[in-house]
Design an enzyme around this catalytic site. Structure first.
Site, PDB file in Angstrom:
ATOM      1  N   LYS A  14     -23.277  68.567  54.461  1.00 24.24           N
ATOM      2  CA  LYS A  14     -22.276  67.938  55.337  1.00 24.24           C
ATOM      3  C   LYS A  14     -22.867  66.809  56.184  1.00 24.24           C
ATOM      4  CE  LYS A  14     -20.913  71.725  57.505  1.00 24.24           C
ATOM      5  NZ  LYS A  14     -21.738  72.773  56.873  1.00 24.24           N
ATOM      6  N   ARG A 128     -35.042  72.451  53.697  1.00 21.76           N
ATOM      7  CA  ARG A 128     -34.799  71.622  54.880  1.00 21.76           C
ATOM      8  C   ARG A 128     -35.635  72.129  56.056  1.00 21.76           C
ATOM      9  NH1 ARG A 128     -28.669  71.350  56.969  1.00 21.76           N
ATOM     10  NH2 ARG A 128     -29.113  73.447  57.681  1.00 21.76           N
ATOM     11  N   ARG A 134     -35.855  73.201  62.626  1.00 28.23           N
ATOM     12  CA  ARG A 134     -34.808  74.111  63.101  1.00 28.23           C
ATOM     13  C   ARG A 134     -35.225  75.551  62.850  1.00 28.23           C
ATOM     14  NH1 ARG A 134     -28.910  72.188  61.085  1.00 28.23           N
ATOM     15  NH2 ARG A 134     -28.536  74.389  61.571  1.00 28.23           N
ATOM     16  N   ARG A 146     -25.898  83.452  58.684  1.00 23.92           N
ATOM     17  CA  ARG A 146     -25.063  82.236  58.782  1.00 23.92           C
ATOM     18  C   ARG A 146     -24.088  82.166  57.605  1.00 23.92           C
ATOM     19  NH1 ARG A 146     -29.530  77.807  59.180  1.00 23.92           N
ATOM     20  NH2 ARG A 146     -27.819  76.308  59.258  1.00 23.92           N
TER      21      ARG A 146
HETATM   22  P1  AMP Z   1     -24.797  73.455  62.026  1.00 18.59           P
HETATM   23  O1  AMP Z   1     -25.738  72.417  62.498  1.00 18.59           O
HETATM   24  O2  AMP Z   1     -23.394  72.942  61.856  1.00 18.59           O
HETATM   25  O3  AMP Z   1     -25.290  74.181  60.799  1.00 18.59           O
HETATM   26  O4  AMP Z   1     -24.710  74.556  63.178  1.00 18.59           O
HETATM   27  C1  AMP Z   1     -25.847  75.290  63.596  1.00 18.59           C
HETATM   28  C2  AMP Z   1     -25.406  76.473  64.439  1.00 18.59           C
HETATM   29  O5  AMP Z   1     -24.703  76.005  65.611  1.00 18.59           O
HETATM   30  C3  AMP Z   1     -24.432  77.427  63.768  1.00 18.59           C
HETATM   31  O6  AMP Z   1     -25.113  78.389  62.970  1.00 18.59           O
HETATM   32  C4  AMP Z   1     -23.747  78.064  64.984  1.00 18.59           C
HETATM   33  O7  AMP Z   1     -24.590  79.018  65.602  1.00 18.59           O
HETATM   34  C5  AMP Z   1     -23.627  76.884  65.932  1.00 18.59           C
HETATM   35  N1  AMP Z   1     -22.349  76.150  65.730  1.00 18.59           N
HETATM   36  C6  AMP Z   1     -22.213  74.870  65.293  1.00 18.59           C
HETATM   37  N2  AMP Z   1     -20.919  74.522  65.234  1.00 18.59           N
HETATM   38  C7  AMP Z   1     -20.213  75.621  65.633  1.00 18.59           C
HETATM   39  C8  AMP Z   1     -18.824  75.909  65.749  1.00 18.59           C
HETATM   40  N3  AMP Z   1     -17.874  75.010  65.430  1.00 18.59           N
HETATM   41  N4  AMP Z   1     -18.480  77.146  66.201  1.00 18.59           N
HETATM   42  C9  AMP Z   1     -19.408  78.059  66.528  1.00 18.59           C
HETATM   43  N5  AMP Z   1     -20.729  77.867  66.406  1.00 18.59           N
HETATM   44  C10 AMP Z   1     -21.136  76.652  65.961  1.00 18.59           C
END
Ligand code: AMP
Length: 190
Positions: A14, A128, A134, A146
């Site tokens: 994404k 990654r 991360r 996740r």
């Molecule tokens: P991402 O970078 O989108 O993979 O997000 C990393 C982490 O941030 C996720 O595993 C969640 O813990 C948190 N997170 C990101 N976006 C959201 C969302 N819309 N709702 C809840 N948690 C989020």
């Protein structure tokens, strides 16, 4: 406005595709994951709260995520459109987003979902993790959590927009350019 949701499991590409779409369609990019990481980097209260969930592979609570997102949208009036990356991740978030956009006299034009099998995404996230720094990309149990959160809480968001005929699945396998081409074709046909 052109408002798009870029959807798909963690590690489906994404972020990479959002950066390309932003440029092509002149959109504002909102990644709630990036926003949380920014808060963590600045050791804010919000960052500390978010980190306690992110490190477990769990979603940050809706109330916190929605108010952060709302503020970002309201602080940027007059943009040509928005690409939402990693949001909404629950049906409650989707409903809040629909309401927020309706108040602004606009709506979601479409949700494009990158379709990538579970075993492929685990490999991609681990790869990654070698360079992203991360912590949630380096531990297999966290990655599994996740993916579980995605399957249980996030996939219903696809159905939410499918009710309005706005959800589309895109093959998320292949080169970055191939996937980008498929996404653009879907968006141009909205
Ligand atoms: P991402 O970078 O989108 O993979 O997000 C990393 C982490 O941030 C996720 O595993 C969640 O813990 C948190 N997170 C990101 N976006 C959201 C969302 N819309 N709702 C809840 N948690 C989020």
């Amino acid at each position: 406005m052109l408002n798009l949701i870029l959807f798909g499991p963690p590690g489906s590409g994404k972020g990479t595709q959002a950066a390309k779409l932003v440029e092509k369609y002149n959109l504002m990019h909102i990644s709630t994951g990036d926003m949380f990481r920014y808060e963590i980097g600045n050791s804010t209260e919000l960052g500390q709260l978010a980190k306690s969930y992110m490190d477990q592979g769990q979603l940050v609570p809706d109330s916190v995520t929605i108010s952060m997102l709302r503020k970002r949208v309201e602080d940027n009036p007059g943009v040509a459109g928005i690409i939402f990356d990693g949001f909404p991740r629950t049906v409650a978030q989707a409903e809040a987003l629909d309401e927020l956009l309706a108040d602004m006299g606009t709506s979601i034009n479409g949700l494009v979902a990158l379709d990538v099998p579970d075993d492929e995404i685990t490999q991609r996230i681990l790869l990654r993790g070698q360079s992203s720094g991360r912590s949630d990309d380096n531990d297999e149990a966290t990655i599994r959590k996740r993916i579980d959160e995605y399957n249980n809480k996030t996939t219903p968001v696809f159905d939410h927009y499918a009710k309005y005929g706005k959800s589309m699945k895109i093959n998320g396998l292949g080169s970055i350019e191939d996937i980008f081409g498929r996404l653009c074709e879907a968006i141009d046909n909205l």
